[in-house]
Design a protein around this motif. Structure first.
Motif, PDB file in Angstrom:
ATOM      1  N   GLY A  65      -8.059  36.918  36.240  1.00 14.30           N
ATOM      2  CA  GLY A  65      -6.652  36.602  36.532  1.00 14.30           C
ATOM      3  C   GLY A  65      -5.827  36.321  35.295  1.00 14.30           C
ATOM      4  N   GLU A  66      -4.525  36.161  35.506  1.00 16.19           N
ATOM      5  CA  GLU A  66      -3.580  35.909  34.413  1.00 16.19           C
ATOM      6  C   GLU A  66      -3.643  34.431  34.030  1.00 16.19           C
ATOM      7  OE1 GLU A  66      -1.481  36.233  31.468  1.00 16.19           O
ATOM      8  OE2 GLU A  66      -1.419  38.086  32.645  1.00 16.19           O
ATOM      9  N   LEU A  67      -4.121  34.171  32.809  1.00 14.10           N
ATOM     10  CA  LEU A  67      -4.225  32.792  32.311  1.00 14.10           C
ATOM     11  C   LEU A  67      -3.343  32.603  31.079  1.00 14.10           C
ATOM     12  CD1 LEU A  67      -8.122  32.333  32.489  1.00 14.10           C
ATOM     13  CD2 LEU A  67      -6.446  31.785  34.249  1.00 14.10           C
ATOM     14  N   SER A  68      -2.269  33.348  30.993  1.00 14.52           N
ATOM     15  CA  SER A  68      -1.457  33.394  29.757  1.00 14.52           C
ATOM     16  C   SER A  68      -0.851  32.048  29.401  1.00 14.52           C
ATOM     17  CB  SER A  68      -0.359  34.461  29.902  1.00 14.52           C
ATOM     18  OG  SER A  68       0.492  34.144  31.008  1.00 14.52           O
ATOM     19  N   GLU A  69      -0.711  31.142  30.373  1.00  7.60           N
ATOM     20  CA  GLU A  69      -0.127  29.841  30.061  1.00  7.60           C
ATOM     21  C   GLU A  69      -1.089  28.972  29.270  1.00  7.60           C
ATOM     22  OE1 GLU A  69       1.734  27.706  33.184  1.00  7.60           O
ATOM     23  OE2 GLU A  69       2.660  29.476  34.065  1.00  7.60           O
ATOM     24  N   PHE A  70      -2.344  29.408  29.174  1.00 12.21           N
ATOM     25  CA  PHE A  70      -3.354  28.629  28.459  1.00 12.21           C
ATOM     26  C   PHE A  70      -4.035  29.508  27.421  1.00 12.21           C
ATOM     27  CE2 PHE A  70      -3.094  24.918  31.062  1.00 12.21           C
ATOM     28  CZ  PHE A  70      -2.668  25.391  32.305  1.00 12.21           C
ATOM     29  N   PRO A  71      -3.306  29.869  26.332  1.00 11.81           N
ATOM     30  CA  PRO A  71      -3.864  30.755  25.325  1.00 11.81           C
ATOM     31  C   PRO A  71      -4.999  30.090  24.554  1.00 11.81           C
ATOM     32  CG  PRO A  71      -1.791  29.817  24.553  1.00 11.81           C
ATOM     33  CD  PRO A  71      -1.950  29.378  25.996  1.00 11.81           C
ATOM     34  N   GLU A  88      -3.968  29.235  46.783  1.00 13.29           N
ATOM     35  CA  GLU A  88      -3.119  29.930  45.807  1.00 13.29           C
ATOM     36  C   GLU A  88      -1.745  29.286  45.716  1.00 13.29           C
ATOM     37  OE1 GLU A  88      -4.077  34.431  45.481  1.00 13.29           O
ATOM     38  OE2 GLU A  88      -3.987  33.971  47.635  1.00 13.29           O
ATOM     39  N   PRO A  89      -1.131  29.423  44.528  1.00 15.65           N
ATOM     40  CA  PRO A  89      -1.539  30.197  43.344  1.00 15.65           C
ATOM     41  C   PRO A  89      -2.623  29.455  42.552  1.00 15.65           C
ATOM     42  CG  PRO A  89       0.519  29.064  42.891  1.00 15.65           C
ATOM     43  CD  PRO A  89       0.207  28.799  44.330  1.00 15.65           C
ATOM     44  N   TYR A  90      -3.653  30.165  42.133  1.00 19.41           N
ATOM     45  CA  TYR A  90      -4.812  29.530  41.530  1.00 19.41           C
ATOM     46  C   TYR A  90      -4.550  28.980  40.134  1.00 19.41           C
ATOM     47  CZ  TYR A  90      -7.470  31.488  45.395  1.00 19.41           C
ATOM     48  OH  TYR A  90      -7.953  31.796  46.645  1.00 19.41           O
ATOM     49  N   LEU A  91      -3.431  29.367  39.521  1.00 19.06           N
ATOM     50  CA  LEU A  91      -3.098  28.773  38.225  1.00 19.06           C
ATOM     51  C   LEU A  91      -2.669  27.318  38.407  1.00 19.06           C
ATOM     52  CD1 LEU A  91      -2.976  29.535  35.217  1.00 19.06           C
ATOM     53  CD2 LEU A  91      -0.529  30.000  35.542  1.00 19.06           C
ATOM     54  N   THR A  92      -1.928  27.063  39.457  1.00 19.91           N
ATOM     55  CA  THR A  92      -1.497  25.700  39.795  1.00 19.91           C
ATOM     56  C   THR A  92      -1.717  25.494  41.296  1.00 19.91           C
ATOM     57  OG1 THR A  92       0.775  26.506  40.099  1.00 19.91           O
ATOM     58  CG2 THR A  92       0.218  25.545  37.952  1.00 19.91           C
ATOM     59  N   PRO A  93      -2.948  25.397  41.708  1.00 19.15           N
ATOM     60  CA  PRO A  93      -3.246  25.396  43.144  1.00 19.15           C
ATOM     61  C   PRO A  93      -2.974  24.054  43.832  1.00 19.15           C
ATOM     62  CG  PRO A  93      -5.242  25.050  41.914  1.00 19.15           C
ATOM     63  CD  PRO A  93      -4.157  25.291  40.895  1.00 19.15           C
ATOM     64  N   ILE A  94      -2.891  24.133  45.148  1.00 20.44           N
ATOM     65  CA  ILE A  94      -2.945  22.930  45.977  1.00 20.44           C
ATOM     66  C   ILE A  94      -4.423  22.633  46.204  1.00 20.44           C
ATOM     67  CG2 ILE A  94      -2.424  21.935  48.229  1.00 20.44           C
ATOM     68  CD1 ILE A  94      -0.001  23.813  48.358  1.00 20.44           C
ATOM     69  N   ILE A  95      -4.852  21.421  45.855  1.00 15.50           N
ATOM     70  CA  ILE A  95      -6.262  21.056  45.941  1.00 15.50           C
ATOM     71  C   ILE A  95      -6.463  20.025  47.048  1.00 15.50           C
ATOM     72  CG2 ILE A  95      -8.233  20.063  44.719  1.00 15.50           C
ATOM     73  CD1 ILE A  95      -7.108  21.046  42.132  1.00 15.50           C
ATOM     74  N   SER A  96      -7.456  20.251  47.877  1.00 17.43           N
ATOM     75  CA  SER A  96      -7.784  19.312  48.939  1.00 17.43           C
ATOM     76  C   SER A  96      -9.295  19.089  48.968  1.00 17.43           C
ATOM     77  CB  SER A  96      -7.295  19.826  50.296  1.00 17.43           C
ATOM     78  OG  SER A  96      -7.871  21.092  50.589  1.00 17.43           O
ATOM     79  N   LEU A  97      -9.702  18.060  49.658  1.00 16.26           N
ATOM     80  CA  LEU A  97     -11.116  17.719  49.788  1.00 16.26           C
ATOM     81  C   LEU A  97     -11.544  17.952  51.225  1.00 16.26           C
ATOM     82  CD1 LEU A  97     -13.475  16.233  48.109  1.00 16.26           C
ATOM     83  CD2 LEU A  97     -12.837  14.227  49.455  1.00 16.26           C
ATOM     84  N   GLU A  98     -12.677  18.593  51.422  1.00 19.43           N
ATOM     85  CA  GLU A  98     -13.169  18.791  52.776  1.00 19.43           C
ATOM     86  C   GLU A  98     -14.671  18.490  52.847  1.00 19.43           C
ATOM     87  OE1 GLU A  98     -14.030  23.592  52.983  1.00 19.43           O
ATOM     88  OE2 GLU A  98     -12.083  22.843  53.673  1.00 19.43           O
ATOM     89  N   ILE A  99     -15.066  17.890  53.939  1.00 19.12           N
ATOM     90  CA  ILE A  99     -16.466  17.576  54.185  1.00 19.12           C
ATOM     91  C   ILE A  99     -17.170  18.842  54.662  1.00 19.12           C
ATOM     92  CG2 ILE A  99     -18.036  16.174  55.590  1.00 19.12           C
ATOM     93  CD1 ILE A  99     -15.659  14.127  55.714  1.00 19.12           C
ATOM     94  N   LEU A 100     -18.376  19.074  54.187  1.00 17.05           N
ATOM     95  CA  LEU A 100     -19.098  20.289  54.521  1.00 17.05           C
ATOM     96  C   LEU A 100     -19.438  20.317  56.008  1.00 17.05           C
ATOM     97  CD1 LEU A 100     -21.469  20.553  51.430  1.00 17.05           C
ATOM     98  CD2 LEU A 100     -19.234  21.599  51.791  1.00 17.05           C
ATOM     99  N   ASP A 101     -19.105  21.434  56.658  1.00 15.45           N
ATOM    100  CA  ASP A 101     -19.249  21.487  58.110  1.00 15.45           C
ATOM    101  C   ASP A 101     -20.665  21.783  58.584  1.00 15.45           C
ATOM    102  OD1 ASP A 101     -19.473  24.151  57.477  1.00 15.45           O
ATOM    103  OD2 ASP A 101     -17.573  24.758  58.393  1.00 15.45           O
ATOM    104  N   HIS A 102     -21.588  22.057  57.656  1.00 12.87           N
ATOM    105  CA  HIS A 102     -22.963  22.288  58.086  1.00 12.87           C
ATOM    106  C   HIS A 102     -23.788  21.008  58.132  1.00 12.87           C
ATOM    107  CE1 HIS A 102     -23.368  22.583  53.625  1.00 12.87           C
ATOM    108  NE2 HIS A 102     -24.464  21.901  53.870  1.00 12.87           N
ATOM    109  N   LEU A 103     -23.200  19.887  57.733  1.00 15.46           N
ATOM    110  CA  LEU A 103     -23.895  18.609  57.826  1.00 15.46           C
ATOM    111  C   LEU A 103     -24.032  18.208  59.295  1.00 15.46           C
ATOM    112  CD1 LEU A 103     -22.005  16.572  55.055  1.00 15.46           C
ATOM    113  CD2 LEU A 103     -24.268  17.610  54.854  1.00 15.46           C
ATOM    114  N   PRO A 104     -25.043  17.408  59.627  1.00 13.59           N
ATOM    115  CA  PRO A 104     -25.116  16.877  60.993  1.00 13.59           C
ATOM    116  C   PRO A 104     -23.816  16.171  61.352  1.00 13.59           C
ATOM    117  CG  PRO A 104     -27.127  16.382  59.785  1.00 13.59           C
ATOM    118  CD  PRO A 104     -26.164  16.950  58.784  1.00 13.59           C
TER     119      PRO A 104
END
Length: 286
Positions: free
Chosen positions: A280-286, A178-194
């Motif tokens: 959620g509030e998406l008002s910035e993208f009408p 959060e905030p999901y309107l302008t979030p911080i995005i990261s990449l993660e490897i799935l932990d259920h893999l060998p």
């Protein structure tokens, strides 16, 4: 899109024998090394391209002087640049120009990859310079990032091998904070893999600087999804979840780890983000 791809159609050992049969220069050297080269090609396939327990051939064992060993290394590497009409010119051209790929299998960069990456570099392993199983179509950027890197601290591969590794399954996801309107995005490897596969995926992505290269793409993709969610909600005919699920069904046909498939799957698996997109509030993208 890190992806598993079919092995080359031509048999690597058959191609090797055809190449050696054409040799005019240094025939004595190639006669001495032929049997061991053939065995090494089979070992490469058996070990799935892993260098552990497979050190480079000592070329000095097949020649009469150190100077000759240096010259024959150049000769082996030179086999990778055959004249047209000589083996393996057509086989290499097919891998470069007729590979039928829509994206680089090493990173997912869209567009047909037109260069070949030596998984075990020919400068270290000149005996594999024309081993078709050691040659993977890749984009220029991936080839430039990898260069001669190939081995980790414990002696195994530091990169995924598109011909061998079991990677036609989800490998990673994006995480939004959060905030999901302008979030911080990261990449993660799935932990259920060998665990071994997790480590290999991590070193692969790090080695090709995947996130540095494509972070902006994932950020832009998410912003487009917000716009799509706003338009969908304004239309009122279907839910945002339905739209994203349909988009995912289309994208996964390109590959389970294609970039957009990763984005859509990551969103669908995150209840909080989906709730934001639905209500959620998406008002910035009408």
């Amino acid at each position: 899109m890190v992806a598993k791809i079919p092995k080359p159609e031509a048999n690597s050992i058959d191609v090797l024998n055809l190449v050696l049969g054409e040799r005019v220069w240094h025939r004595e050297f190639y006669g001495r090394i032929k049997q061991d080269l053939t065995a090494r090609y089979q070992l490469y396939d058996d070990q799935k391209g892993c260098p552990s327990g497979m050190p480079p051939l000592v070329l000095r064992d097949y020649v009469d002087s150190d100077e000759d060993a240096i010259g024959r290394k150049k000769s082996l590497i030179g086999l990778y640049e055959p004249d047209e009409g000589k083996y393996p010119y057509n086989e290499l051209e097919k891998l470069r120009k007729k590979n039928k790929l829509l994206a680089c299998p090493v990173c997912g960069e869209l567009g047909r990859p037109r260069t070949l990456d030596h998984c075990l570099p020919k400068t270290t392993y000149p005996e594999f310079a024309i081993n078709l199983l050691n040659l993977v179509p890749a984009c220029d950027w991936c080839q430039g990032e990898k260069l001669a890197d190939f081995q980790n601290d414990v002696g195994t591969r530091s990169f995924l091998h598109p011909y061998y590794d079991d990677i036609n399954r989800p490998l990673y996801r994006i995480r939004l904070e959060e905030p999901y309107l302008t979030p911080i995005i990261s990449l993660e490897i799935l932990d259920h893999l060998p665990k071994e596969l997790q480590n290999l995926v991590a070193s692969h992505l790090d080695g090709i600087t995947f996130w540095e290269r494509f972070k902006e793409y994932f950020e832009s993709s998410y912003q487009n999804i917000i716009r799509m969610a706003s338009e969908t909600r304004a239309g009122g005919k279907v839910t945002v979840t339905t739209i994203i699920d349909s988009a995912y069904s289309l994208e996964i046909g390109k590959g389970v780890n294609s970039w957009d498939a990763v984005v859509y799957r990551s969103l669908l698996e995150d209840a909080e983000v989906m709730d934001f997109l639905e209500t959620g509030e998406l008002s910035e993208f009408p």
